[in-house]
Design a protein around this motif. Sequence first.
Motif, PDB file in Angstrom:
ATOM      1  N   TYR A  31       0.794  -1.219   0.000  1.00  8.62           N
ATOM      2  CA  TYR A  31       0.000   0.000   0.000  1.00  8.62           C
ATOM      3  C   TYR A  31       0.830   1.274   0.000  1.00  8.62           C
ATOM      4  O   TYR A  31       0.327   2.341  -0.353  1.00  8.62           O
ATOM      5  N   LEU A  32       2.074   1.174   0.389  1.00 13.07           N
ATOM      6  CA  LEU A  32       2.874   2.382   0.581  1.00 13.07           C
ATOM      7  C   LEU A  32       4.319   2.095   0.195  1.00 13.07           C
ATOM      8  O   LEU A  32       4.869   1.047   0.557  1.00 13.07           O
ATOM      9  N   MET A  33       4.922   3.018  -0.547  1.00 16.05           N
ATOM     10  CA  MET A  33       6.358   2.942  -0.804  1.00 16.05           C
ATOM     11  C   MET A  33       7.022   4.197  -0.250  1.00 16.05           C
ATOM     12  O   MET A  33       6.518   5.302  -0.450  1.00 16.05           O
ATOM     13  N   GLY A  34       8.122   3.989   0.411  1.00 18.24           N
ATOM     14  CA  GLY A  34       8.853   5.117   0.970  1.00 18.24           C
ATOM     15  C   GLY A  34      10.315   5.077   0.586  1.00 18.24           C
ATOM     16  O   GLY A  34      10.846   4.049   0.169  1.00 18.24           O
ATOM     17  N   TYR A  93      20.579   5.635  -0.048  1.00 22.09           N
ATOM     18  CA  TYR A  93      19.138   5.768  -0.154  1.00 22.09           C
ATOM     19  C   TYR A  93      18.496   4.381  -0.239  1.00 22.09           C
ATOM     20  O   TYR A  93      18.930   3.537  -1.032  1.00 22.09           O
ATOM     21  N   TYR A  94      17.473   4.183   0.579  1.00 19.75           N
ATOM     22  CA  TYR A  94      16.767   2.911   0.643  1.00 19.75           C
ATOM     23  C   TYR A  94      15.307   3.112   0.257  1.00 19.75           C
ATOM     24  O   TYR A  94      14.671   4.076   0.679  1.00 19.75           O
ATOM     25  N   CYS A  95      14.791   2.179  -0.523  1.00 17.11           N
ATOM     26  CA  CYS A  95      13.359   2.176  -0.724  1.00 17.11           C
ATOM     27  C   CYS A  95      12.749   1.114   0.189  1.00 17.11           C
ATOM     28  O   CYS A  95      13.423   0.139   0.573  1.00 17.11           O
ATOM     29  N   ALA A  96      11.510   1.314   0.535  1.00 13.78           N
ATOM     30  CA  ALA A  96      10.836   0.429   1.469  1.00 13.78           C
ATOM     31  C   ALA A  96       9.367   0.313   1.106  1.00 13.78           C
ATOM     32  O   ALA A  96       8.788   1.247   0.541  1.00 13.78           O
ATOM     33  N   GLY A  97       8.787  -0.817   1.451  1.00 12.90           N
ATOM     34  CA  GLY A  97       7.380  -1.054   1.160  1.00 12.90           C
ATOM     35  C   GLY A  97       6.618  -1.456   2.404  1.00 12.90           C
ATOM     36  O   GLY A  97       7.180  -2.055   3.320  1.00 12.90           O
ATOM     37  N   SER A  98       5.347  -1.113   2.420  1.00 14.35           N
ATOM     38  CA  SER A  98       4.548  -1.375   3.608  1.00 14.35           C
ATOM     39  C   SER A  98       3.176  -1.938   3.245  1.00 14.35           C
ATOM     40  O   SER A  98       2.589  -1.549   2.235  1.00 14.35           O
ATOM     41  N   SER A  99       2.680  -2.793   4.122  1.00 14.51           N
ATOM     42  CA  SER A  99       1.335  -3.335   3.969  1.00 14.51           C
ATOM     43  C   SER A  99       0.309  -2.477   4.701  1.00 14.51           C
ATOM     44  O   SER A  99      -0.880  -2.818   4.710  1.00 14.51           O
ATOM     45  N   VAL A 100       0.767  -1.394   5.318  1.00 20.75           N
ATOM     46  CA  VAL A 100      -0.133  -0.422   5.928  1.00 20.75           C
ATOM     47  C   VAL A 100       0.211   0.944   5.354  1.00 20.75           C
ATOM     48  O   VAL A 100       1.197   1.094   4.645  1.00 20.75           O
ATOM     49  N   VAL A 101      -0.604   1.944   5.652  1.00 20.05           N
ATOM     50  CA  VAL A 101      -0.418   3.242   4.997  1.00 20.05           C
ATOM     51  C   VAL A 101      -0.025   4.367   5.945  1.00 20.05           C
ATOM     52  O   VAL A 101       0.283   5.468   5.494  1.00 20.05           O
TER      53      VAL A 101
END
Length: 123
Positions: A31-34, A93-101
């Motif tokens: 749901y979210l990429m940071g 720099y790191y990208c990250a993904g989340s199952s919550v928002v």
Amino acid sequence: VQLQAFGGGLVQSGGSLRLSCAASIHTSDFYLMGWFRQAPGKEREFVAAIMWGGGSTYYSDSVKGRFAISRDNAKNTGYLEMNSLKPEDTAVYYCAGSSVVWPPHRADTYDYWGQGTQVTVSS
């Protein structure tokens, strides 16, 4: 879920770079990429985030107006366009993904992390 960040490099102050983050995911779980960054001797800090579905974006004050986050749902890829780079933007720099928002600015929101890509801005 696997995330792979790439596109870092060496650039002069005032220059631009575009980072990419390719995700091998089931889109129903994502749901979210940071983007976060970590400079030597410093803690990891939030840079930007984007809601994968609706496209809402969030930025840290230090990059607002200079960086732009986007995503291509069809390619499962997120991007971080970095303009007017400064030496203080130098970091991994790191990208990250989340199952919550929420909350998008906290590292512990994210379940999945890429390997990091080095960005170096020379003065």
